[in-house]
Motif scaffolding. Structure first.
Motif, PDB file in Angstrom:
ATOM      1  N   SER A   1       0.842  -1.194   0.000  1.00 46.18           N
ATOM      2  CA  SER A   1       0.000   0.000   0.000  1.00 46.18           C
ATOM      3  C   SER A   1       0.878   1.246   0.000  1.00 46.18           C
ATOM      4  CB  SER A   1      -0.946   0.022   1.205  1.00 46.18           C
ATOM      5  OG  SER A   1      -0.237   0.320   2.378  1.00 46.18           O
ATOM      6  N   VAL A   2       0.296   2.312  -0.562  1.00 51.49           N
ATOM      7  CA  VAL A   2       0.983   3.598  -0.638  1.00 51.49           C
ATOM      8  C   VAL A   2       0.008   4.669  -0.179  1.00 51.49           C
ATOM      9  CG1 VAL A   2       2.113   5.263  -2.167  1.00 51.49           C
ATOM     10  CG2 VAL A   2       2.391   2.813  -2.583  1.00 51.49           C
ATOM     11  N   ALA A   3       0.446   5.510   0.762  1.00 46.01           N
ATOM     12  CA  ALA A   3      -0.382   6.614   1.250  1.00 46.01           C
ATOM     13  C   ALA A   3       0.354   7.924   0.984  1.00 46.01           C
ATOM     14  CB  ALA A   3      -0.657   6.465   2.737  1.00 46.01           C
ATOM     15  N   LYS A   4      -0.400   8.921   0.500  1.00 48.02           N
ATOM     16  CA  LYS A   4       0.185  10.226   0.182  1.00 48.02           C
ATOM     17  C   LYS A   4      -0.539  11.306   0.972  1.00 48.02           C
ATOM     18  CE  LYS A   4       0.989   8.611  -4.492  1.00 48.02           C
ATOM     19  NZ  LYS A   4       0.696   8.807  -5.904  1.00 48.02           N
ATOM     20  N   ASN A   5       0.225  12.263   1.522  1.00 43.49           N
ATOM     21  CA  ASN A   5      -0.334  13.382   2.271  1.00 43.49           C
ATOM     22  C   ASN A   5       0.346  14.673   1.857  1.00 43.49           C
ATOM     23  OD1 ASN A   5      -2.023  11.937   4.208  1.00 43.49           O
ATOM     24  ND2 ASN A   5      -0.093  11.151   5.005  1.00 43.49           N
ATOM     25  N   ASN A   6      -0.408  15.752   1.838  1.00 42.49           N
ATOM     26  CA  ASN A   6       0.131  17.098   1.656  1.00 42.49           C
ATOM     27  C   ASN A   6      -0.126  17.857   2.943  1.00 42.49           C
ATOM     28  OD1 ASN A   6       0.915  16.789  -1.043  1.00 42.49           O
ATOM     29  ND2 ASN A   6      -1.184  17.141  -1.713  1.00 42.49           N
ATOM     30  N   ILE A   7       0.957  18.293   3.590  1.00 42.92           N
ATOM     31  CA  ILE A   7       0.833  18.968   4.877  1.00 42.92           C
ATOM     32  C   ILE A   7       1.784  20.156   4.907  1.00 42.92           C
ATOM     33  CG2 ILE A   7       1.055  18.716   7.380  1.00 42.92           C
ATOM     34  CD1 ILE A   7       0.816  15.689   6.956  1.00 42.92           C
ATOM     35  N   ALA A   8       1.271  21.329   5.167  1.00 44.00           N
ATOM     36  CA  ALA A   8       2.059  22.532   5.469  1.00 44.00           C
ATOM     37  C   ALA A   8       3.404  22.604   4.755  1.00 44.00           C
ATOM     38  CB  ALA A   8       2.263  22.652   6.973  1.00 44.00           C
ATOM     39  N   ASN A   9       3.395  22.893   3.489  1.00 45.08           N
ATOM     40  CA  ASN A   9       4.604  23.111   2.701  1.00 45.08           C
ATOM     41  C   ASN A   9       5.487  21.882   2.528  1.00 45.08           C
ATOM     42  OD1 ASN A   9       3.960  25.870   2.406  1.00 45.08           O
ATOM     43  ND2 ASN A   9       4.872  26.294   4.392  1.00 45.08           N
ATOM     44  N   MET A  10       4.892  20.697   2.669  1.00 44.51           N
ATOM     45  CA  MET A  10       5.637  19.478   2.402  1.00 44.51           C
ATOM     46  C   MET A  10       4.685  18.377   1.966  1.00 44.51           C
ATOM     47  SD  MET A  10       6.782  18.077   6.100  1.00 44.51           S
ATOM     48  CE  MET A  10       5.650  17.897   7.433  1.00 44.51           C
ATOM     49  N   GLN A  11       5.248  17.360   1.341  1.00 46.39           N
ATOM     50  CA  GLN A  11       4.486  16.199   0.912  1.00 46.39           C
ATOM     51  C   GLN A  11       5.097  14.970   1.567  1.00 46.39           C
ATOM     52  OE1 GLN A  11       4.102  16.103  -3.441  1.00 46.39           O
ATOM     53  NE2 GLN A  11       4.778  18.237  -3.415  1.00 46.39           N
ATOM     54  N   LEU A  12       4.246  14.025   1.941  1.00 40.71           N
ATOM     55  CA  LEU A  12       4.703  12.777   2.541  1.00 40.71           C
ATOM     56  C   LEU A  12       4.174  11.609   1.729  1.00 40.71           C
ATOM     57  CD1 LEU A  12       3.952  13.560   6.286  1.00 40.71           C
ATOM     58  CD2 LEU A  12       6.191  13.539   5.204  1.00 40.71           C
ATOM     59  N   VAL A  13       5.004  10.602   1.558  1.00 36.71           N
ATOM     60  CA  VAL A  13       4.589   9.359   0.924  1.00 36.71           C
ATOM     61  C   VAL A  13       5.057   8.229   1.825  1.00 36.71           C
ATOM     62  CG1 VAL A  13       4.900   7.820  -1.055  1.00 36.71           C
ATOM     63  CG2 VAL A  13       4.724  10.273  -1.413  1.00 36.71           C
ATOM     64  N   SER A  14       4.121   7.377   2.192  1.00 38.12           N
ATOM     65  CA  SER A  14       4.435   6.238   3.050  1.00 38.12           C
ATOM     66  C   SER A  14       4.144   4.955   2.284  1.00 38.12           C
ATOM     67  CB  SER A  14       3.601   6.305   4.326  1.00 38.12           C
ATOM     68  OG  SER A  14       3.928   5.239   5.176  1.00 38.12           O
ATOM     69  N   MET A  15       5.110   4.048   2.258  1.00 38.91           N
ATOM     70  CA  MET A  15       4.971   2.777   1.540  1.00 38.91           C
ATOM     71  C   MET A  15       5.128   1.623   2.519  1.00 38.91           C
ATOM     72  SD  MET A  15       7.249   3.552  -1.808  1.00 38.91           S
ATOM     73  CE  MET A  15       7.169   5.150  -2.592  1.00 38.91           C
ATOM     74  N   LEU A  16       4.123   0.773   2.552  1.00 37.14           N
ATOM     75  CA  LEU A  16       4.146  -0.396   3.424  1.00 37.14           C
ATOM     76  C   LEU A  16       4.498  -1.621   2.595  1.00 37.14           C
ATOM     77  CD1 LEU A  16       3.607  -1.607   6.245  1.00 37.14           C
ATOM     78  CD2 LEU A  16       1.236  -1.948   5.497  1.00 37.14           C
ATOM     79  N   HIS A  17       5.491  -2.377   3.059  1.00 38.34           N
ATOM     80  CA  HIS A  17       5.962  -3.587   2.371  1.00 38.34           C
ATOM     81  C   HIS A  17       5.807  -4.772   3.325  1.00 38.34           C
ATOM     82  CE1 HIS A  17       8.198  -0.123   0.848  1.00 38.34           C
ATOM     83  NE2 HIS A  17       8.253  -0.736  -0.304  1.00 38.34           N
ATOM     84  N   ARG A  18       5.451  -5.917   2.784  1.00 35.90           N
ATOM     85  CA  ARG A  18       5.367  -7.143   3.581  1.00 35.90           C
ATOM     86  C   ARG A  18       6.316  -8.163   2.982  1.00 35.90           C
ATOM     87  NH1 ARG A  18       3.256 -12.147   4.391  1.00 35.90           N
ATOM     88  NH2 ARG A  18       2.447 -12.570   6.476  1.00 35.90           N
ATOM     89  N   GLN A  19       7.135  -8.746   3.847  1.00 40.83           N
ATOM     90  CA  GLN A  19       8.089  -9.751   3.407  1.00 40.83           C
ATOM     91  C   GLN A  19       7.539 -11.161   3.683  1.00 40.83           C
ATOM     92  OE1 GLN A  19      10.801  -8.842   1.699  1.00 40.83           O
ATOM     93  NE2 GLN A  19       9.907  -6.804   1.932  1.00 40.83           N
ATOM     94  N   PRO A  20       8.022 -12.164   2.949  1.00 39.53           N
ATOM     95  CA  PRO A  20       7.538 -13.535   3.162  1.00 39.53           C
ATOM     96  C   PRO A  20       7.747 -14.051   4.594  1.00 39.53           C
ATOM     97  CG  PRO A  20       8.761 -13.403   1.113  1.00 39.53           C
ATOM     98  CD  PRO A  20       8.924 -12.073   1.809  1.00 39.53           C
ATOM     99  N   ASN A  21       8.735 -13.507   5.300  1.00 38.16           N
ATOM    100  CA  ASN A  21       8.984 -13.943   6.675  1.00 38.16           C
ATOM    101  C   ASN A  21       8.009 -13.315   7.676  1.00 38.16           C
ATOM    102  OD1 ASN A  21       9.866 -11.309   6.879  1.00 38.16           O
ATOM    103  ND2 ASN A  21      12.010 -11.823   7.285  1.00 38.16           N
ATOM    104  N   GLY A  22       7.050 -12.514   7.185  1.00 37.96           N
ATOM    105  CA  GLY A  22       6.035 -11.920   8.051  1.00 37.96           C
ATOM    106  C   GLY A  22       6.368 -10.538   8.561  1.00 37.96           C
TER     107      GLY A  22
END
Length: 144
Positions: free
Chosen positions: A88-109
């Motif tokens: 999943s990828v989440a994007k936010n625009n907050i007070a003169n900056m942008q954030l992108v958060s990426m969640l990764h899942r590995q086979p080991n859990g």
């Protein structure tokens, strides 16, 4: 009569306030990557193109630094692909900056969450000596 007008005025003010809060609450700048069943999830290579990186950089990151935790301030192009494709990828625009958060899942859990920041070129960000105009790693967290 005066009591009736006062009650109506307070009720109207309360309704207008609630409507304003409801309207502002719906204007959330957060967007989430939702993929319906049968469609393609976001890939690191596709995201690389969105953020000015190449597919070669993504594959090199996987080969040379697989699952290696990156330090804050590392450019995004040196990290994409390191943890595989995000779920999943989440994007936010907050007070003169942008954030992108990426969640990764590995086979080991284990889950890897990488959050990147982009500071807009503004007077305030320049005064605070923030690295404007670059996608940089803010933090990486890993579950045990």
């Amino acid at each position: 009569m005066r009591h009736f007008i006062r009650t109506i005025s307070l009720a109207t003010a309360a309704i207008v306030s609630l409507a304003a809060c409801s309207h502002l609450h719906r204007q959330d700048s957060t967007t989430y990557s939702v993929t319906p069943a049968g469609s393609n999830a976001p890939t690191a290579a596709r995201l690389a193109g969105d953020y000015g990186c190449t597919a070669q950089q993504v594959s090199d990151n996987w080969l040379t630094a697989r699952l290696e935790l990156a330090q804050p301030g590392t450019p995004m192009c040196r990290i994409l692909g390191r943890y595989g494709d995000p779920i999943s990828v989440a994007k936010n625009n907050i007070a003169n900056m942008q954030l992108v958060s990426m969640l990764h899942r590995q086979p080991n859990g284990r889950y890897y969450n990488a959050t990147f920041v982009y500071y807009d070129d503004t007077k305030i960000n320049r005064q605070l000596n923030r690295p404007v105009g670059k996608w940089l790693l803010d933090r990486v967290t890993v579950t045990r």
